[in-house]
Design an enzyme around this catalytic site. Sequence first.
Site, PDB file in Angstrom:
ATOM      1  N   HIS A  87      -1.736  35.475  22.219  1.00 65.29           N
ATOM      2  CA  HIS A  87      -2.125  36.877  22.026  1.00 65.29           C
ATOM      3  C   HIS A  87      -1.048  37.817  22.564  1.00 65.29           C
ATOM      4  CE1 HIS A  87      -6.112  35.855  20.784  1.00 65.29           C
ATOM      5  NE2 HIS A  87      -6.216  35.041  21.802  1.00 65.29           N
ATOM      6  N   ASP A 125       0.188  27.726  12.956  1.00 64.41           N
ATOM      7  CA  ASP A 125      -0.549  26.466  12.968  1.00 64.41           C
ATOM      8  C   ASP A 125       0.313  25.301  12.508  1.00 64.41           C
ATOM      9  OD1 ASP A 125      -3.156  26.776  14.060  1.00 64.41           O
ATOM     10  OD2 ASP A 125      -3.615  28.119  12.403  1.00 64.41           O
ATOM     11  N   CYS A 173       3.556  33.633   6.303  1.00 66.31           N
ATOM     12  CA  CYS A 173       2.800  34.707   6.941  1.00 66.31           C
ATOM     13  C   CYS A 173       2.560  34.442   8.419  1.00 66.31           C
ATOM     14  CB  CYS A 173       1.473  34.945   6.229  1.00 66.31           C
ATOM     15  SG  CYS A 173       0.355  33.529   6.316  1.00 66.31           S
TER      16      CYS A 173
HETATM   17  C1  PEP Z   1      -0.689  30.865  11.082  1.00 60.53           C
HETATM   18  O1  PEP Z   1      -1.300  29.880  11.515  1.00 60.53           O
HETATM   19  O2  PEP Z   1       0.556  30.938  11.048  1.00 60.53           O
HETATM   20  C2  PEP Z   1      -1.428  32.039  10.585  1.00 60.53           C
HETATM   21  C3  PEP Z   1      -0.797  33.034  10.000  1.00 60.53           C
HETATM   22  O3  PEP Z   1      -2.772  32.051  10.796  1.00 60.53           O
HETATM   23  P1  PEP Z   1      -3.447  32.439  12.225  1.00 60.53           P
HETATM   24  O4  PEP Z   1      -2.361  32.870  13.151  1.00 60.53           O
HETATM   25  O5  PEP Z   1      -4.434  33.506  11.928  1.00 60.53           O
HETATM   26  O6  PEP Z   1      -4.077  31.135  12.609  1.00 60.53           O
HETATM   27 MG    MG Z   2      -3.415  29.731  11.127  1.00 65.57          MG
END
Ligand code: PEP
Ligand code: MG
Length: 568
Positions: A198, A446, A493
């Site tokens: 965070h 992830d 993303c």
């Molecule tokens: C990711 O895992 O890179 C992603 C964009 O999803 P989140 O951060 O919401 O898990």
């Molecule tokens: Mg993710």
Amino acid sequence: MRIDDQPTTADPRTLQGVGVSPGLAAGPVVLLAPPPGEPAAEPLAEGADVEAEAARIRPAAEQVAAALTAAAASVTGERRDLLETTAQMAQDPSLVKTAAKRVRTDRLTAPRAVWEAAATVAEQLRALGGYMAERARDVADVRDRLIAELTGAPVPGVPRGVDPFVLVATDLAPADTALLDPAQVRAIVTAEGGPTSHTAILARALGIPAVVGVTGAPTALPAGAVVLVDGSAGTVRTDPGPEELAAAERRATLERTFTPPGRTADGHPVQLLANVGDPAAAAGAAAAGAEGVGLFRTEFCFLDRAQEPGVAEQVAAYRAVLTHFPGKKVVVRTLDAGADKPLPFVTADDEPNPALGVRGLRTARRAPEVLDHQLQAIAEAAGAEQAEVWVMAPMVATAQETEDFVAACARHGLPTAGVMVETPAAALLSGPVLARAHFASIGTNDLTQYTMAADRMLGSLAELTDSWQPAVLRLISATCAGGAQQSRPVGVCGEAAADPALATVLVGLGVSSLSMTPRALADVAAVLAATDLATCRRLAQLAVDAESAAEARARVRAELPVLADLGL
Ligand code: PEP
Ligand code: MG
């Protein structure tokens, strides 16, 4: 692969961590005061004046409320609302009365009585659920401030009303980070926290340079000492020279803006999109020039809810985001519940390993109607607004899951359906996956966590949860190969898209869109605009061939003099 992958530095004046929010900044160190902790449970001494002890609580609460009200008056918007709510909580008579009563009936010291009374009040709020349950967090904040006031300990949290500084802490709570004022906090240095924590995500959103995972912080950084923080290189320099300080000053006054479209120096288009989580962020992203939204995290509508929100409520919430992007692409991600975002109506609370459990799209196995209602709401919102709506599912691991999701979207009249590539399985099978899906968006946060088998929230593993890891880059390359084979676009993303140097590598690997916090758009656009596609491809090869994240980062950065020119 070398065993020691932690970047090191020979200069004893430089502490090395992981840069998670780019930029150069200098200032005196201010240490985040820790909460005072639980007061001892010993009763008041024999013969102590119980009434006098109980009477200390009300004035202390008034003092805390006055300080918070004054702090609220010095800021605006969401930060002001947050501080005003906490000030109200400090004045709440039930906390003060319950605490005073505990002093009288149980002969507790005032700090101990406040500790126990806060636990009772927080429990009552939690039992009420919904918005009231969220306030339990504020009770803990007020409790800590009150105990500090009663015991003379330093006020916990980020200090206010002092000159700009570099904030140094073991770790920051999300609320601490949300309250940071970029005009006051020049940089953040923490011992804990990974690149996708965070702290990192909020620091980037606020445009504050940040370095996490710094071994030796906070002890090696005494309060008041001037340090130079390089959020790109991940270094903290003690005792910086005048030239270094002047460079940091120049960088701090440099304001870049983004004028779409994104493209490389030789005109190769790279869509630069925004990650948003609610209507306010969508408005900000549109104002920052984002060419669309590459990741709309729909969780905001569901978090802290014991029940699934109704379709009408969801339609209104989605429309409030879509309305900011008429004629532009908005990629709506379906609910990503589970692991760090448990939701009682779709996730189990007894999984031994929630990150590997029923999360993301997998929750549709347990509660298919929740996905169905959400797709219905997205389709209705899309029909009522002008945005070009794409839909994607999180945590996909197989071609079959992809096929089922795309079919579900089609049933709801949503023609453009894709998947997030967040598991090595999806990356390696991107050919068959993209034979079924219309696009893929790589969630590098992830994907890195699952490739490196390292919890993205764990600061002590920060050098592993780094998207520069060559193993992660090879999986991104494999995903792009699958996209090319099927003539389907592949975007990124995850937070990797917001790193201007890494952005060149991603483009070189074949990624056609990058979605990031709107703050990062200008920096990423500027570096891409100075780098042609052939160079991006060469840099991608250098990074993929490296043996460690540190080596990949260093190799690429050494080839991009534009980074230094731009103070990145
Ligand atoms: C990711 O895992 O890179 C992603 C964009 O999803 P989140 O951060 O919401 O898990
Ligand atoms: Mg993710």
